[in-house]
Design an enzyme around this catalytic site. Structure first.
Site, PDB file in Angstrom:
ATOM      1  CG  HIS A  82       2.207  10.080  15.915  1.00 10.18           C
ATOM      2  ND1 HIS A  82       2.257   9.208  14.854  1.00 10.18           N
ATOM      3  CD2 HIS A  82       3.247   9.770  16.682  1.00 10.18           C
ATOM      4  CE1 HIS A  82       3.264   8.380  15.002  1.00 10.18           C
ATOM      5  NE2 HIS A  82       3.897   8.698  16.123  1.00 10.18           N
ATOM      6  CG  ASP A  85       0.060   9.587  12.142  1.00 12.25           C
ATOM      7  OD1 ASP A  85       0.769  10.433  12.699  1.00 12.25           O
ATOM      8  OD2 ASP A  85       0.232   8.357  12.278  1.00 12.25           O
TER       9      ASP A  85
HETATM   10  O1  LIG Z   1       7.340  14.967  31.356  1.00 13.52           O
HETATM   11  C1  LIG Z   1       7.201  15.167  30.146  1.00 13.52           C
HETATM   12  C2  LIG Z   1       7.496  14.194  29.160  1.00 13.52           C
HETATM   13  C3  LIG Z   1       7.325  14.518  27.824  1.00 13.52           C
HETATM   14  N1  LIG Z   1       6.883  15.753  27.463  1.00 13.52           N
HETATM   15  C4  LIG Z   1       6.652  16.092  26.041  1.00 13.52           C
HETATM   16  O2  LIG Z   1       6.180  14.942  25.353  1.00 13.52           O
HETATM   17  C5  LIG Z   1       6.708  14.908  24.041  1.00 13.52           C
HETATM   18  C6  LIG Z   1       7.454  13.594  23.854  1.00 13.52           C
HETATM   19  O3  LIG Z   1       7.646  13.379  22.490  1.00 13.52           O
HETATM   20  P1  LIG Z   1       8.859  12.535  21.917  1.00 13.52           P
HETATM   21  O4  LIG Z   1      10.124  13.062  22.405  1.00 13.52           O
HETATM   22  O5  LIG Z   1       8.725  12.473  20.424  1.00 13.52           O
HETATM   23  O6  LIG Z   1       8.731  11.112  22.579  1.00 13.52           O
HETATM   24  P2  LIG Z   1       7.562   9.976  22.563  1.00 13.52           P
HETATM   25  O7  LIG Z   1       6.416  10.481  23.292  1.00 13.52           O
HETATM   26  O8  LIG Z   1       8.227   8.774  23.087  1.00 13.52           O
HETATM   27  O9  LIG Z   1       7.219   9.836  20.991  1.00 13.52           O
HETATM   28  C7  LIG Z   1       6.992   8.782  20.071  1.00 13.52           C
HETATM   29  O10 LIG Z   1       6.875   9.450  18.803  1.00 13.52           O
HETATM   30  C8  LIG Z   1       8.035  10.115  18.343  1.00 13.52           C
HETATM   31  C9  LIG Z   1       7.702  10.798  17.037  1.00 13.52           C
HETATM   32  O11 LIG Z   1       7.337   9.885  16.067  1.00 13.52           O
HETATM   33  C10 LIG Z   1       9.179   9.122  18.181  1.00 13.52           C
HETATM   34  O12 LIG Z   1      10.356   9.789  17.769  1.00 13.52           O
HETATM   35  C11 LIG Z   1       9.406   8.413  19.508  1.00 13.52           C
HETATM   36  O13 LIG Z   1      10.450   7.473  19.398  1.00 13.52           O
HETATM   37  C12 LIG Z   1       8.123   7.750  19.932  1.00 13.52           C
HETATM   38  O14 LIG Z   1       8.297   7.067  21.156  1.00 13.52           O
HETATM   39  C13 LIG Z   1       7.611  16.119  23.896  1.00 13.52           C
HETATM   40  O15 LIG Z   1       6.892  17.158  23.270  1.00 13.52           O
HETATM   41  C14 LIG Z   1       7.919  16.523  25.340  1.00 13.52           C
HETATM   42  O16 LIG Z   1       8.137  17.900  25.501  1.00 13.52           O
HETATM   43  C15 LIG Z   1       6.619  16.702  28.413  1.00 13.52           C
HETATM   44  O17 LIG Z   1       6.238  17.842  28.099  1.00 13.52           O
HETATM   45  N2  LIG Z   1       6.784  16.391  29.731  1.00 13.52           N
END
Ligand SMILES: O=c1ccn([C@@H]2O[C@H](COP(=O)(O)OP(=O)(O)O[C@H]3O[C@H](CO)[C@@H](O)[C@H](O)[C@H]3O)[C@@H](O)[C@H]2O)c(=O)[nH]1
Length: 469
Positions: free
Chosen positions: A1, A113
């Site tokens: 977030h 948020d």
């Molecule tokens: O090896 C990795 C894994 C992840 N990422 C980054 O991490 C972020 C992941 O974000 P997201 O895809 O939104 O997943 P979550 O971290 O699981 O996010 C939470 O928050 C999101 C926004 O509210 C929701 O949609 C999800 O379901 C919730 O789990 C992205 O920018 C990816 O590029 C990396 O760079 N490298």
């Protein structure tokens, strides 16, 4: 977030709509209030983000960005997770009030948020407009806005009810695809109902989506179809809010590997900040990838240690089937730790993305026009997957057995990967076309006259206007 919210703040400053001073410097500044966990519970990544941003934010945007950390409090009881963040925020309300009231500059607005709607009490008491920043899709926002009424209509668990839920602007959503806490009315359910009702008190809701990606849902929200009979706050679609850092001088190992692969030939697998699988599922993935015959880049993480939601680095030798790395040498790469996902999705060799469907990952994929095969795991990801496949058409469907811990069998993964990547696959072709159109929509939205730029401008103008009254 945190990262996209910071980026939104910077973009608001950049939109320079609060009136420039004579010397050309904008009159708007940004103060980021952070409620901190005690040091014993703090993720080091967060401290790192704060350090990096505090050092670089003002420089890279050329604006006044400050961080203000509220004093750390004892943690409320975490048992069950229910209401944890709301109670945490209640504890911090007086600190937040003091911090906001004590700011030197005149406060135009407070953006919260969406986990922090409890603090709308503080903004109301201080007579300041309180906006909500929503990190996920408009479809999830529609569900949350509708949830307080839906809660009264459906006495049992949604899962028990079976059938589908009517979510204005979307095809009927099977109850089995609702976010876990909603489907089971379990841990965090009351908390989501609470936020859904409090959103209605906001001065506006800022959403990390693109108007052109979810037009029907956004129209349904604006028309009041999610909360009949009440005036819904203005919605500002400002997405995709992605922060891109300048790529490092020496490209990452994953990127160098991709450089050697043909165009659109690699399927990329990555499951967000918290996604990891039990060893039997890892074996199914390996078998599915091997049998698909396609090139792959697989971010494989180990299970989180006790008490942490975050995966560890994987021990690939221990987790993968014997001889797997040898047999797939040249056409496959397994990366056992955090990967530079944005740079990978930007690479021309990537032709498809097997993703948990977190909203940030979704937007990053669409920004680069990469079609997806969603494998939802938790939070609202099943709903996202439904929307991506059924509504937007930018993804091919993969059968995920939610009753068996979101299991995907090797044969199903193989089928989905072929469907996504095979040149002759009609479904894959359609998803590619739609993803290309979504890419154009995302880029247009943040271009000069685009919808997201217009929404940001309207928002900052509104804030400036209110603060001058
Ligand atoms: O090896 C990795 C894994 C992840 N990422 C980054 O991490 C972020 C992941 O974000 P997201 O895809 O939104 O997943 P979550 O971290 O699981 O996010 C939470 O928050 C999101 C926004 O509210 C929701 O949609 C999800 O379901 C919730 O789990 C992205 O920018 C990816 O590029 C990396 O760079 N490298």
């Amino acid at each position: 977030h945190l990262t996209p919210m910071l980026e939104v703040g910077k973009r608001m400053l950049r939109s320079r709509c609060c009136g420039d001073d004579d010397d050309g410097r904008p009159a708007m500044s940004l103060t980021v209030l952070l409620a901190q966990l005690p040091e014993s519970h703090r993720a080091p990544e967060i401290d790192e983000i704060i350090r990096r941003e505090a050092a670089g934010a003002s420089e890279d945007s050329g604006f006044d960005v400050r961080f203000h950390c509220l004093p750390a409090e004892e943690l409320p009881d975490f048992r069950g997770g229910e209401d944890f963040i709301s109670r945490f925020m209640q504890q911090h309300a007086s600190h937040a009030r003091e911090a906001i009231a004590g700011l030197e500059s005149r406060v135009a607005a407070v953006v919260l948020d969406w986990f922090c709607t409890t603090l709308l009490d503080v903004t109301r008491d201080l007579g300041l407009p309180g906006y909500v920043y929503f990190t996920s899709a408009a479809s999830m926002l529609a569900l949350l806005l509708r949830l307080p009424a839906l809660d009264k209509e459906v006495a049992v668990d949604f899962e028990e009810m079976g059938g589908a839920v009517d979510l204005p602007g979307l095809p009927p959503v099977p109850a089995a695809l609702l976010p876990t806490p909603v489907m089971k009315k379990g841990c965090n359910y009351e908390w989501l109902v609470y936020h859904g009702s409090r959103f209605m008190e906001a001065a506006g809701i800022i959403v990390n989506t693109v108007a052109e990606l979810e037009p029907a849902v956004l129209e349904a929200i604006a028309d009041g179809r999610c909360v009949p009979g009440r005036r819904v706050p203005a919605i500002y679609t400002v997405g995709p809010v992605l922060s891109f850092k300048t790529p490092p001088e020496k490209p990452h190992e994953c990127v160098r590997w991709l450089d050697a692969q043909p165009r659109a030939s690699v399927v990329f697998l990555c499951f967000g900040s918290m996604g990891s699988f039990a060893p039997p599922q890892v074996l199914e993935i390996a078998a599915g990838l091997e049998r698909s015959g396609h090139r792959f880049l697989w971010v494989l993480r180990g299970r989180p240690p006790a008490g942490s939601p975050y995966p560890t680095d994987a021990d690939a030798d221990e987790l993968l089937p014997e001889g797997f790395l040898e047999r797939t040498k040249g056409r496959g790469m397994v990366w056992p730790t955090w990967a530079p996902q944005k740079d990978i999705l930007a690479h021309a060799a990537v032709g498809g993305f097997v993703t948990h469907g977190g909203w940030n990952s979704t937007l990053e994929s669409l920004w680069h026009g990469v079609p997806m095969a969603p494998w939802p795991l938790y939070a609202e990801q099943h709903l996202n997957a439904f929307e991506l496949v059924r509504d937007m058409g930018v993804a091919v469907e993969m059968e995920v057995d939610r009753k068996r811990g979101n299991l995907v069998e090797a044969a199903e993964l193989e089928r989905a990967v072929r469907c996504l990547m095979d040149e002759g696959s009609e479904e894959g072709r359609m998803a590619r076309e739609k993803a290309a159109a979504a890419k154009a929509a995302c880029r247009n939205a943040v271009d000069g006259g685009g919808s997201s730029i217009a929404a940001l401008r309207k928002l900052t103008q509104e804030m400036a206007h209110m603060s001058s009254i």
